[in-house]
Motif scaffolding. Sequence first.
Motif, PDB file in Angstrom:
ATOM      1  N   THR A   1       0.844  -1.190   0.000  1.00 14.01           N
ATOM      2  CA  THR A   1       0.000   0.000   0.000  1.00 14.01           C
ATOM      3  C   THR A   1       0.878   1.238   0.000  1.00 14.01           C
ATOM      4  OG1 THR A   1      -1.727  -1.191   1.194  1.00 14.01           O
ATOM      5  CG2 THR A   1      -1.873   1.204   1.156  1.00 14.01           C
ATOM      6  N   LEU A   2       0.666   2.087  -1.001  1.00  9.29           N
ATOM      7  CA  LEU A   2       1.419   3.329  -1.121  1.00  9.29           C
ATOM      8  C   LEU A   2       0.832   4.380  -0.182  1.00  9.29           C
ATOM      9  CD1 LEU A   2       1.391   3.084  -4.964  1.00  9.29           C
ATOM     10  CD2 LEU A   2       3.460   3.014  -3.606  1.00  9.29           C
ATOM     11  N   PRO A   3       1.571   5.434   0.149  1.00 13.88           N
ATOM     12  CA  PRO A   3       1.062   6.478   1.052  1.00 13.88           C
ATOM     13  C   PRO A   3      -0.220   7.155   0.535  1.00 13.88           C
ATOM     14  CG  PRO A   3       3.429   6.713   0.779  1.00 13.88           C
ATOM     15  CD  PRO A   3       2.973   5.656  -0.184  1.00 13.88           C
ATOM     16  N   THR A   4      -0.447   7.120  -0.763  1.00  9.77           N
ATOM     17  CA  THR A   4      -1.644   7.739  -1.344  1.00  9.77           C
ATOM     18  C   THR A   4      -2.887   6.887  -1.158  1.00  9.77           C
ATOM     19  OG1 THR A   4      -1.209   6.701  -3.473  1.00  9.77           O
ATOM     20  CG2 THR A   4      -0.307   8.922  -3.130  1.00  9.77           C
ATOM     21  N   GLY A   5      -2.725   5.658  -0.665  1.00 10.98           N
ATOM     22  CA  GLY A   5      -3.854   4.743  -0.521  1.00 10.98           C
ATOM     23  C   GLY A   5      -3.979   3.776  -1.683  1.00 10.98           C
ATOM     24  N   THR A   6      -3.210   3.979  -2.738  1.00 11.22           N
ATOM     25  CA  THR A   6      -3.187   3.048  -3.867  1.00 11.22           C
ATOM     26  C   THR A   6      -2.515   1.763  -3.411  1.00 11.22           C
ATOM     27  OG1 THR A   6      -3.076   4.861  -5.452  1.00 11.22           O
ATOM     28  CG2 THR A   6      -2.366   2.700  -6.232  1.00 11.22           C
ATOM     29  N   GLU A   7      -3.095   0.637  -3.795  1.00 10.90           N
ATOM     30  CA  GLU A   7      -2.554  -0.661  -3.371  1.00 10.90           C
ATOM     31  C   GLU A   7      -2.119  -1.471  -4.585  1.00 10.90           C
ATOM     32  OE1 GLU A   7      -4.332  -4.681  -1.387  1.00 10.90           O
ATOM     33  OE2 GLU A   7      -4.906  -2.789  -0.449  1.00 10.90           O
ATOM     34  N   TYR A   8      -0.957  -2.088  -4.478  1.00  9.19           N
ATOM     35  CA  TYR A   8      -0.481  -3.012  -5.509  1.00  9.19           C
ATOM     36  C   TYR A   8      -0.677  -4.426  -4.994  1.00  9.19           C
ATOM     37  CZ  TYR A   8       2.545  -5.796  -8.479  1.00  9.19           C
ATOM     38  OH  TYR A   8       3.030  -6.761  -9.323  1.00  9.19           O
ATOM     39  N   ARG A   9      -1.213  -5.290  -5.856  1.00  5.99           N
ATOM     40  CA  ARG A   9      -1.361  -6.713  -5.531  1.00  5.99           C
ATOM     41  C   ARG A   9      -0.787  -7.500  -6.697  1.00  5.99           C
ATOM     42  NH1 ARG A   9      -7.674  -7.016  -3.591  1.00  5.99           N
ATOM     43  NH2 ARG A   9      -7.467  -5.591  -1.837  1.00  5.99           N
ATOM     44  N   GLY A  10       0.169  -8.355  -6.406  1.00  9.68           N
ATOM     45  CA  GLY A  10       0.722  -9.162  -7.478  1.00  9.68           C
ATOM     46  C   GLY A  10       2.117  -9.649  -7.173  1.00  9.68           C
ATOM     47  N   GLU A  11       2.851  -9.906  -8.253  1.00 13.81           N
ATOM     48  CA  GLU A  11       4.183 -10.472  -8.143  1.00 13.81           C
ATOM     49  C   GLU A  11       5.226  -9.385  -7.907  1.00 13.81           C
ATOM     50  OE1 GLU A  11       5.050 -13.449 -11.230  1.00 13.81           O
ATOM     51  OE2 GLU A  11       2.908 -13.410 -11.696  1.00 13.81           O
ATOM     52  N   LEU A  12       6.197  -9.707  -7.046  1.00 11.82           N
ATOM     53  CA  LEU A  12       7.280  -8.793  -6.710  1.00 11.82           C
ATOM     54  C   LEU A  12       8.608  -9.529  -6.873  1.00 11.82           C
ATOM     55  CD1 LEU A  12       5.493  -7.727  -3.474  1.00 11.82           C
ATOM     56  CD2 LEU A  12       6.006  -6.116  -5.304  1.00 11.82           C
ATOM     57  N   LYS A  13       9.607  -8.796  -7.342  1.00 11.22           N
ATOM     58  CA  LYS A  13      10.938  -9.384  -7.487  1.00 11.22           C
ATOM     59  C   LYS A  13      11.962  -8.300  -7.195  1.00 11.22           C
ATOM     60  CE  LYS A  13      13.889 -11.894 -10.687  1.00 11.22           C
ATOM     61  NZ  LYS A  13      14.046 -12.398 -12.042  1.00 11.22           N
ATOM     62  N   ASP A  14      12.875  -8.597  -6.291  1.00 11.62           N
ATOM     63  CA  ASP A  14      13.936  -7.662  -5.925  1.00 11.62           C
ATOM     64  C   ASP A  14      13.366  -6.300  -5.500  1.00 11.62           C
ATOM     65  OD1 ASP A  14      16.577  -6.992  -5.434  1.00 11.62           O
ATOM     66  OD2 ASP A  14      16.892  -6.228  -7.464  1.00 11.62           O
ATOM     67  N   GLY A  15      12.224  -6.329  -4.791  1.00 10.27           N
ATOM     68  CA  GLY A  15      11.621  -5.105  -4.276  1.00 10.27           C
ATOM     69  C   GLY A  15      10.833  -4.300  -5.280  1.00 10.27           C
ATOM     70  N   MET A  16      10.613  -4.844  -6.486  1.00  7.49           N
ATOM     71  CA  MET A  16       9.884  -4.111  -7.529  1.00  7.49           C
ATOM     72  C   MET A  16       8.710  -4.931  -8.040  1.00  7.49           C
ATOM     73  SD  MET A  16      12.896  -2.359  -9.768  1.00  7.49           S
ATOM     74  CE  MET A  16      14.090  -3.680  -9.726  1.00  7.49           C
ATOM     75  N   PHE A  17       7.737  -4.243  -8.632  1.00  5.41           N
ATOM     76  CA  PHE A  17       6.640  -4.930  -9.295  1.00  5.41           C
ATOM     77  C   PHE A  17       7.242  -5.677 -10.477  1.00  5.41           C
ATOM     78  CE2 PHE A  17       3.848  -0.957  -8.299  1.00  5.41           C
ATOM     79  CZ  PHE A  17       3.967  -1.187  -6.945  1.00  5.41           C
ATOM     80  N   ASP A  18       7.004  -6.978 -10.559  1.00  4.73           N
ATOM     81  CA  ASP A  18       7.599  -7.763 -11.630  1.00  4.73           C
ATOM     82  C   ASP A  18       6.723  -8.992 -11.855  1.00  4.73           C
ATOM     83  OD1 ASP A  18      10.487  -7.723 -13.060  1.00  4.73           O
ATOM     84  OD2 ASP A  18       9.761  -9.790 -12.857  1.00  4.73           O
ATOM     85  N   GLY A  19       6.124  -9.082 -13.046  1.00  2.00           N
ATOM     86  CA  GLY A  19       5.179 -10.149 -13.352  1.00  2.00           C
ATOM     87  C   GLY A  19       3.769  -9.579 -13.414  1.00  2.00           C
TER      88      GLY A  19
END
Length: 131
Positions: free
Chosen positions: A9-27
């Motif tokens: 969850t980002l400070p703006t309230g936007t949420e990412y759900r999914g695959e992560l790799k090396d601390g980044m959105f990946d996949g």
Amino acid sequence: RMEGLGFYTLPTGTEYRGELKDGMFDGEGELLFPNGGRYRAVWHRGVPTQGKYTFADGLEYKDKKWHYCDGYDRRFYTEICSGLKPAGISQLTNLDPPRKIPIGCYDCGDGFYNPETRVIVDYKHRFLRNA
């Protein structure tokens, strides 16, 4: 670092759900915005390589052959789906019924701006930021 399936969850309230790799959105993953919109994408090292944005009301954004609210048809998406209101009853926003805006404030997409206090609050009247 974040690895595997998860959510963030980002400070703006936007949420990412999914695959992560090396601390980044990946996949495969999606961003869920506080306004109800969604962006589903395939990510590579934190950058989307292909994706689709869907507004809160179900309208899917298309960058080519976009027929919504063009110069010839100015109806809101909810009017396209549900039909026009009877004569004399105007629909002023895509939301029906529209949000109630506090007197003297302006709707700025993620909340209300009060020019007297120079503060933006979300639609539940919680502080978002100073203008």
